[in-house]
Design a protein around this motif. Structure first.
Motif, mmCIF file in Angstrom:
data_model
loop_
_atom_site.group_PDB
_atom_site.id
_atom_site.type_symbol
_atom_site.label_atom_id
_atom_site.label_comp_id
_atom_site.label_asym_id
_atom_site.label_seq_id
_atom_site.Cartn_x
_atom_site.Cartn_y
_atom_site.Cartn_z
ATOM 1 N N LEU A 1 0.836 -1.201 0.000
ATOM 2 C CA LEU A 1 0.000 0.000 0.000
ATOM 3 C C LEU A 1 0.870 1.249 0.000
ATOM 4 N N ASP A 2 0.362 2.312 -0.620
ATOM 5 C CA ASP A 2 1.034 3.610 -0.562
ATOM 6 C C ASP A 2 0.836 4.260 0.803
ATOM 7 N N ASP A 3 -0.344 4.040 1.377
ATOM 8 C CA ASP A 3 -0.682 4.629 2.660
ATOM 9 C C ASP A 3 -1.782 3.787 3.292
ATOM 10 N N PHE A 4 -1.939 3.926 4.590
ATOM 11 C CA PHE A 4 -3.008 3.221 5.304
ATOM 12 C C PHE A 4 -3.268 3.938 6.620
ATOM 13 N N TYR A 5 -4.429 3.678 7.180
ATOM 14 C CA TYR A 5 -4.769 4.182 8.510
ATOM 15 C C TYR A 5 -5.946 3.384 9.038
ATOM 16 N N SER A 6 -6.201 3.512 10.318
ATOM 17 C CA SER A 6 -7.345 2.855 10.949
ATOM 18 C C SER A 6 -8.202 3.901 11.633
ATOM 19 N N GLU A 7 -9.470 3.562 11.790
ATOM 20 C CA GLU A 7 -10.401 4.388 12.559
ATOM 21 C C GLU A 7 -11.050 3.518 13.619
ATOM 22 N N ILE A 8 -11.106 4.039 14.831
ATOM 23 C CA ILE A 8 -11.825 3.378 15.921
ATOM 24 C C ILE A 8 -13.042 4.227 16.220
ATOM 25 N N ASP A 9 -14.213 3.648 16.006
ATOM 26 C CA ASP A 9 -15.480 4.371 16.205
ATOM 27 C C ASP A 9 -15.471 5.711 15.492
ATOM 28 N N GLY A 10 -14.934 5.739 14.262
ATOM 29 C CA GLY A 10 -14.939 6.933 13.434
ATOM 30 C C GLY A 10 -13.789 7.894 13.665
ATOM 31 N N GLU A 11 -12.934 7.630 14.651
ATOM 32 C CA GLU A 11 -11.795 8.510 14.950
ATOM 33 C C GLU A 11 -10.512 7.899 14.386
ATOM 34 N N LYS A 12 -9.800 8.671 13.574
ATOM 35 C CA LYS A 12 -8.543 8.207 12.989
ATOM 36 C C LYS A 12 -7.501 8.025 14.081
ATOM 37 N N ILE A 13 -6.774 6.907 14.028
ATOM 38 C CA ILE A 13 -5.722 6.660 15.008
ATOM 39 C C ILE A 13 -4.369 6.669 14.310
ATOM 40 N N GLU A 14 -3.362 7.011 15.058
ATOM 41 C CA GLU A 14 -2.010 7.062 14.530
ATOM 42 C C GLU A 14 -1.264 5.779 14.904
ATOM 43 N N ILE A 15 -0.624 5.170 13.925
ATOM 44 C CA ILE A 15 0.194 3.984 14.140
ATOM 45 C C ILE A 15 1.638 4.384 13.858
ATOM 46 N N PRO A 16 2.551 4.129 14.783
ATOM 47 C CA PRO A 16 3.955 4.482 14.532
ATOM 48 C C PRO A 16 4.513 3.769 13.295
ATOM 49 N N ASP A 17 5.353 4.474 12.538
ATOM 50 C CA ASP A 17 5.938 3.911 11.321
ATOM 51 C C ASP A 17 6.857 2.729 11.576
#
Length: 141
Positions: free
Chosen positions: A59-75
Motif C-alpha cells: 500500500l502507498d498509505d493506510f490508517y485505521s479508525e476506531i469508532d470513526g476517529e482516525k488513530i495514529e500507528i507508529p511507522d
C-alpha cells in the motif's frame, strides 16, 4: 511513638481498601485490579493483505479508525514489503472498550482506497485483543 505509627498504618490501610459493592459501575468500566502485573511486550493486531495469486499487496498509505476517529500507528511497527499492516496497537488501549470497538482499516494505492476492512478489537487489563474479523484478506486490484 509506637501508637502513632500504628495509627498511621491503620489510616493508610483503610484509605486503600475498597468495598466490593461500592463503585459497581466503575467495575464494569474498568474491572482491572490496580495492582495487576502486565508483561512489557507491545502487542499489535495486524492485517495481512494479498492478491488472488498470493502476492503481497504493498500500500502507498493506510490508517485505521476506531469508532470513526482516525488513530495514529507508529511507522516503526510494520514493513509494507511483507504486506502486513498494523490495525491497532497497545497504544490505543485508552480508546478501546473491554467488550470491543469497531475498527476499520483503510488501505490506499495511487490515492484510491482499495481496502476497507472491519474488525472488532477490544482489550483486557494489559493488552489489546482481536475479537472479530479476518486477520488475512485477499483483494483484487
Amino acid at each position: 511513638m509506637k501508637n502513632l505509627l500504628m495509627l498511621f498504618c491503620f489510616i493508610s490501610m483503610a484509605a486503600t481498601c475498597q468495598d466490593n459493592n461500592s463503585g459497581a459501575k466503575n467495575k464494569k468500566e474498568n474491572p482491572c485490579d490496580p495492582d495487576i502485573m502486565c508483561t512489557m511486550e507491545f502487542r499489535i493486531i495486524n492485517l495481512e493483505i494479498t492478491d488472488n495469486e498470493g502476492k503481497v499487496i504493498v500500500l502507498d498509505d493506510f490508517y485505521s479508525e476506531i469508532d470513526g476517529e482516525k488513530i495514529e500507528i507508529p511507522d516503526d511497527v510494520y514493513e509494507s514489503k511483507n504486506g502486513i499492516y498494523p490495525v491497532a496497537t497497545d497504544g490505543q488501549m485508552d480508546v478501546l472498550d473491554f467488550d470491543g470497538n469497531e475498527v476499520i482499516f483503510y488501505g490506499i494505492i495511487n490515492g484510491e482506497t482499495v481496502v476497507e476492512h472491519k474488525m472488532k478489537i477490544g482489550k483486557d487489563c494489559c493488552h489489546i485483543l482481536h475479537i472479530e474479523g479476518e486477520k488475512k484478506i485477499t483483494i483484487t486490484l
